[in-house]
Design an enzyme around this catalytic site. Structure first.
Site, PDB file in Angstrom:
ATOM      1  N   ARG A 277     -37.434  -3.477 -16.098  1.00  0.00           N
ATOM      2  CA  ARG A 277     -38.856  -3.796 -16.192  1.00  0.00           C
ATOM      3  C   ARG A 277     -39.198  -4.801 -15.101  1.00  0.00           C
ATOM      4  NH1 ARG A 277     -39.251  -5.037 -22.697  1.00  0.00           N
ATOM      5  NH2 ARG A 277     -38.648  -2.953 -23.447  1.00  0.00           N
ATOM      6  N   HIS A 278     -40.476  -4.908 -14.783  1.00  0.00           N
ATOM      7  CA  HIS A 278     -40.895  -5.873 -13.777  1.00  0.00           C
ATOM      8  C   HIS A 278     -40.673  -7.297 -14.279  1.00  0.00           C
ATOM      9  CE1 HIS A 278     -42.527  -3.005 -10.961  1.00  0.00           C
ATOM     10  NE2 HIS A 278     -43.242  -2.427 -11.919  1.00  0.00           N
TER      11      HIS A 278
END
Length: 618
Positions: A277-278
């Site tokens: 995920r970012h």
């Protein structure tokens, strides 16, 4: 004699057609087998169900989700306690109150209160007395997913201190086993492919394949020999075609395909692992790598494409029109795919999101392509490599473009660090929310967020930024906003700039002059990812185009059809076979299986389109 030569030529062409057809059938068979194996991976990985933790009187394991653990705080002292927690990943954050644990009653039975805590990052647990809000004890611990834990608080001889001890009641699950299993399976497939590529070169195997393929019908042979008007260049003849005819470098498509495959995988969920995920704010994860790589490859491709077009005699005005048209197409397609309203009724213009991935690519392409077109020099091909300044001729001959890029970066620095933002400190680069000890809750992104909200409006930018996960930010912020687009232009213009990154970040995540930050597209983020991209592209070029140790498969195929794969994976994300109802939606194994299958299907689609000579370009 001529008749014999003609007959021999026809015979050779027929044998070559048979050989080509056999190889095509062989590749189709291989990819069909791969598709079946991918589906088997999904089934096997999905059945690697995370085992439930054993029961405990103070825990409710059935309510635990991914990245959660159960903690019971047991109070054996005679005063109420306030329970605070703060994540190690939350930079300069105040501890957050989770609840109050009542004092031990007169009967002497300890008081127990259950909590659910996160497992992605290590946590600092703090217990304070409610009377004077004095710290009684402090524990630093990294919980395991779906594990059961007890924190016992006991009296010490000191009146203002207590003893805290963490006990594991039931072991957590190993949520990384599905990743290991999937890696081993794909590694096995890669090994099989390499072995088969070696075996099929043996004369015995080649002759056998030719005999098996000799029964192909005449019509199919004719089609195979004639091909189609827009067919791709055959791999066997690619090596003898001079670069001046516009032959593509396979390493560019391979690198683009690698970035695209990773992007599809993380966009589909990445198995719900935090490192796919970012990043919430400062720092890097796998998901933060791919978009800048696209920008870097686009910048590399621009100069190859435009210089080739100019050598072929195309007019600059014609190329300029193509640049504008392609940029507009990218922008419009981007707006369409990030604002889907398939089942929600008419599109609401009041909440239309304007920035996005393709929009930024379109804007960056427009600026960099015009720069390259304006300062492209036809005489570069005549420059001798013996010239003393040949190694820096790009900088020397394109100095106006470099001045423009430096000017853009000065604008970014001035706006970022000097623009006054209401109710926020000038030059603020933080996430807002509970970061910076909660002093600047509505200052997410500083000048970058302020410019987007002022220019585009709060309703037309991203409403759920990644900073909400850790920092609990409360205002919209767009990672593809206006100010960051300046640095995306620089990204397409850069090569190896690793030393600059080290200086800007002080080799740390949060304490540098300009930390690495994907949401802001900070200068250090751009230079660091340019360095990664430059090195990776160099390795790919040596392996794929120079030594030909690797054909670029399977990443080459989505790389040559990148716009179709990107748009397709966004539009069909919620449709079968890319998504289906899972037995246990809180299992990393099932999410990983689903996301790997969806990504693999797009790779197979790209391969089949390549085999059918179907390429979608804008």
């Amino acid at each position: 004699m001529k008749k014999r030569e003609i007959f021999t030529s026809k015979k050779d062409r027929k044998e070559e057609a048979v050989r080509s057809d056999v190889m095509a059938s062989e590749r189709e068979y291989k990819w069909t087998v791969c598709a079946v194996i991918v589906l088997l991976i999904a089934l096997c990985t999905a059945h690697m169900t995370d085992r439930p933790a054993s029961s405990h009187p103070h825990h409710k394991t059935s309510l635990l989700k991914m990245d959660e653990a159960s903690l019971s705080v047991i109070n054996e002292i005679d005063s109420d306690l306030m329970f605070y927690v703060v994540s190690d990943h939350c930079y300069k954050c105040l501890p957050q109150l989770l609840g109050i644990i009542p004092a031990r009653p007169a009967s002497g039975t300890p008081t127990a209160v259950g909590f659910v805590v996160g497992t992605q990052y290590a946590l600092t647990l703090q217990l304070n007395s409610t009377s004077a809000d004095l710290e009684q004890c402090n524990v630093h611990f990294h919980f395991g997913e779906q594990g059961n834990y007890s924190l016992w608080v006991k009296n010490l001889n000191e009146p203002s201190r207590a003893s805290c001890s963490m006990i594991t009641d039931s072991e957590p699950i190993n949520s990384y086993l599905p990743i290991l299993f999937a890696f081993l399976v794909f590694a096995f497939l890669g090994a099989l492919s390499a072995i088969w590529s070696t075996v099929k070169r043996l004369d015995v195997v080649t002759n056998l394949l030719l005999r098996l393929g000799s029964t192909v019908d005449t019509e199919r042979l004719i089609n195979s020999e004639l091909g189609t008007p827009n067919r791709l260049v055959d791999a066997s003849t690619e090596s003898i075609i001079p670069s001046s005819t516009g032959r593509r470098l396979r390493c560019l498509d391979t690198f683009r395909g690698l970035a695209l495959v990773i992007m599809v995988f993380v966009n589909y969920g990445g198995g719900r692992y935090w490192f796919f995920r970012h990043e919430s704010w400062n720092g890097l994860t796998v998901a933060d790598l791919v978009f800048p790589w696209f920008v870097f490859i686009m910048g590399t491709s621009i100069t190859l494409s435009l210089s080739g077009s100019l050598r072929r005699g195309l007019k600059r005005t014609h190329l300029l029109w193509k640049i504008f048209w392609r940029s507009l197409q990218l922008f419009l397609i981007g707006v369409i795919i990030i604002n889907p309203n398939y089942c929600q009724g008419p599109l609401s213009w009041d909440s239309l999101r304007i920035p996005g991935v393709l929009q930024r690519l379109g804007f960056t392409y427009l600026v960099v392509a015009i720069l390259d077109l304006a300062f492209a020099r036809d005489r570069l091909t005549n420059l001798s490599s013996e010239t003393c300044w040949f190694s820096v001729h790009d900088v020397c001959l394109y100095w106006p473009a470099w001045l423009f890029a430096i000017g853009l970066e000065i604008i970014w620095l001035c706006l970022t660090f000097l623009l006054p933002v209401p109710d926020c400190p000038t030059g603020y680069l933080g996430p807002g929310g509970i970061g910076d000890f909660g002093q600047y809750q509505n200052c997410t992104g500083g000048a970058a967020g302020y410019i987007d909200r002022w220019l585009l409006g709060e309703n037309h930018i991203y409403q759920t930024p990644s900073s909400r996960v850790v920092y609990q930010s409360v205002i919209p912020f767009d990672p593809e906003g206006v100010l960051g687009s300046i640095n995306s232009i620089l990204m397409a213009f850069l090569g190896l700039q690793g030393i600059i990154s080290a200086v800007l970040t002080k080799c740390s995540r949060n304490d540098g002059f300009i930390p690495i930050n994907k949401n802001l597209w900070s200068l250090s983020y751009v230079t660091t990812l340019s360095c990664f991209a430059f090195v990776t592209l160099g390795v790919f070029y040596y392996m794929v185009d120079v030594k030909k140790w690797w054909s670029g498969a399977p990443f080459f195929y989505p790389g040559v059809n990148s716009i179709l794969v990107y748009v397709g994976h966004e539009v069909f994300e919620e449709y079968f076979p890319f998504r289906w109802k899972m037995t246990n939606s809180q299992s990393h194994a099932e999410h990983l299986a689903q996301n790997l299958v969806a990504t693999s299907i797009w790779v197979i689609i790209a391969y089949l389109l390549y085999r059918k000579k179907i390429l979608v370009k804008i």
